[in-house]
Design an enzyme around this catalytic site. Structure first.
Site, PDB file in Angstrom:
ATOM      1  CE  LYS A  39     -10.481  20.941   8.062  1.00  0.00           C
ATOM      2  NZ  LYS A  39     -11.090  21.507   9.229  1.00  0.00           N
TER       3      LYS A  39
ATOM      4  CB  CYS B 228     -18.678  19.749  15.268  1.00  0.00           C
ATOM      5  SG  CYS B 228     -16.948  19.305  15.019  1.00  0.00           S
TER       6      CYS B 228
ATOM      7  CE1 TYR C 280      -3.114  25.869  10.952  1.00  0.00           C
ATOM      8  CE2 TYR C 280      -3.219  24.050   9.373  1.00  0.00           C
ATOM      9  CZ  TYR C 280      -3.774  24.775  10.408  1.00  0.00           C
ATOM     10  OH  TYR C 280      -5.000  24.417  10.902  1.00  0.00           O
TER      11      TYR C 280
ATOM     12  CE  LYS D 263     -13.897  19.608   9.614  1.00  0.00           C
ATOM     13  NZ  LYS D 263     -14.131  20.566  10.708  1.00  0.00           N
TER      14      LYS D 263
ATOM     15  CB  CYS E 136     -15.256  20.798  17.940  1.00  0.00           C
ATOM     16  SG  CYS E 136     -14.192  21.757  16.846  1.00  0.00           S
TER      17      CYS E 136
HETATM   18  C1  PBG Z   1     -13.325  22.292  13.652  1.00  0.00           C
HETATM   19  C2  PBG Z   1     -12.211  22.248  12.674  1.00  0.00           C
HETATM   20  C3  PBG Z   1     -11.220  21.262  12.498  1.00  0.00           C
HETATM   21  C4  PBG Z   1     -10.323  21.762  11.558  1.00  0.00           C
HETATM   22  C5  PBG Z   1     -10.804  23.009  11.174  1.00  0.00           C
HETATM   23  N1  PBG Z   1     -11.979  23.281  11.862  1.00  0.00           N
HETATM   24  C6  PBG Z   1     -10.963  19.979  13.189  1.00  0.00           C
HETATM   25  C7  PBG Z   1     -11.941  18.904  13.221  1.00  0.00           C
HETATM   26  O1  PBG Z   1     -12.951  18.892  12.518  1.00  0.00           O
HETATM   27  O2  PBG Z   1     -11.697  17.998  14.001  1.00  0.00           O
HETATM   28  C8  PBG Z   1      -9.075  21.080  11.084  1.00  0.00           C
HETATM   29  C9  PBG Z   1      -7.983  21.976  10.622  1.00  0.00           C
HETATM   30  C10 PBG Z   1      -6.649  21.346  10.511  1.00  0.00           C
HETATM   31  O3  PBG Z   1      -6.439  20.146  10.749  1.00  0.00           O
HETATM   32  O4  PBG Z   1      -5.726  22.104  10.166  1.00  0.00           O
HETATM   33  N2  PBG Z   1     -14.440  21.576  13.357  1.00  0.00           N
END
Ligand code: PBG
Length: 330
Positions: free
Chosen positions: A254, A136, A319, A201, A128
């Site tokens: 996640k 992605c 973070y 995710k 992405c």
């Molecule tokens: C990439 C990815 C994302 C995050 C981690 N890897 C964003 C998405 O899928 O749009 C999000 C991490 C965060 O919000 O801290 N695919």
């Protein structure tokens, strides 16, 4: 657990064990440790770059020289692991920078591992940030292609490992990518490199600030055809099962906070290391409320991180890692 045999009040007085700080400390069930944390790092080209991300106070896009400073600081805080995201100089339809052996992430991994061989470098594997459309995977006629994307993603993972990555972490949510990466790595002689799969995710509004940090917002549509629907938990367990079958060493849920039930179910169901990603929006919410004086940011941070571990996560990508490590060292 069976509470049925417990005597009631006044024989039972749960407050007895909460009476003093020493007692509370003795009976605390869940304790955070600095070794639980993985710290996300955003690497960009150039030199001496330290670009603040608007919605994430304290988080920056860093050029490689500054990433090295950051790693030094992390190790001195006792944080031994980072999750690396690249911001490439240019994007195209097919995300070709993602597989460049001298790409930004590949170069960063190389420098980091040369200087800090003991630091565990986990690299995020996804297209992405590299595709002009911000999806992605590869796109044809408005559709996000699966198998073609998987092939590219496996190649990307291999370049990261060849550059020295200790663990690769595919976050794309294409079907079959864990197996494809495992095959690719094994074939190239990297059978010992673990895969941390972003297995469950979700398509989440809590990624908003990250997309500014990684410059990876989709330019059309959304990610709902590959990331999961937030109403689904059984499906999360199936996703995790598939990834384990395909060779994942660590699985992930996640975001974390709106999905603590999924973390718990995954922990109970599967006997495998489990990571949870305390994502950007979860960080920004606490930061914003604390900035306004609406909550105690430090207390909210520790409570939040503890809840993620209590739910069942073995590892927390956050973070807050540096602030929490400093708090734990007090
Ligand atoms: C990439 C990815 C994302 C995050 C981690 N890897 C964003 C998405 O899928 O749009 C999000 C991490 C965060 O919000 O801290 N695919």
């Amino acid at each position: 657990m069976n509470n049925i045999n417990f005597p009631g009040f006044p024989l039972s007085r749960p407050r007895r064990l909460r009476r003093t700080a020493a007692l509370r400390d003795m009976f605390r069930e869940t304790r955070l440790a600095t070794s639980d944390f993985i710290y996300p790092v955003f690497v960009t080209g150039g030199e001496r770059i330290k670009r603040q991300i608007d919605a994430m106070p304290g988080i920056f896009q860093l050029s490689i020289d500054n990433v090295l400073h950051e790693c030094d600081q992390l190790l001195s805080l006792g944080i031994n692991s980072i999750l690396l995201f690249g911001i490439p100089p240019q994007k195209d339809d097919s995300g070709s920078e993602a597989i460049a052996s001298d790409g930004i992430v590949q170069a960063a991994i190389n420098s980091i591992k040369r200087r800090f061989p003991e630091l565990v470098v986990v690299s995020d594997v996804c297209l992405c940030a590299y595709t002009s459309h911000g999806h992605c995977g590869l796109v044809r006629d408005g559709e996000i292609l699966n198998d073609e994307s998987v092939e590219l993603i496996a190649k990307q993972a291999l370049t990261h490992v060849q550059s020295g990555a200790d663990i690769v972490a595919p976050s794309d949510m294409m079907d079959g990518r864990v197996g494809a990466i495992r095959g690719k790595l094994d074939e190239a002689g990297f059978a010992n490199t673990p895969i941390m799969a972003y297995s469950a995710k979700y398509a989440s509004s809590f990624y908003g600030p990250f997309r500014e940090a990684a410059e990876s917002a989709p330019q059309f549509g959304d990610r709902r055809s590959y990331q999961m629907d937030h109403g689904n938990a059984d499906e999360a367990l199936r996703e995790i099962a598939f990834d384990i079958q395909e060779g994942a060493d660590i699985v992930m849920v996640k975001p974390a906070l709106a999905y603590l039930d999924v973390i718990r179910r995954a922990k109970v169901e599967f006997n495998i290391p489990l990571a949870a990603y305390n994502v950007s929006g979860e960080y920004s919410m606490i930061k914003a409320a604390a900035e306004r004086g609406w909550i105690d940011g430090h207390a909210a941070m520790m409570e939040t991180l503890t809840s993620i571990k209590r739910a069942g996560a073995d590892l927390i990508i956050t973070y807050f890692a540096k602030e929490a490590a400093a708090e734990l060292a007090k």
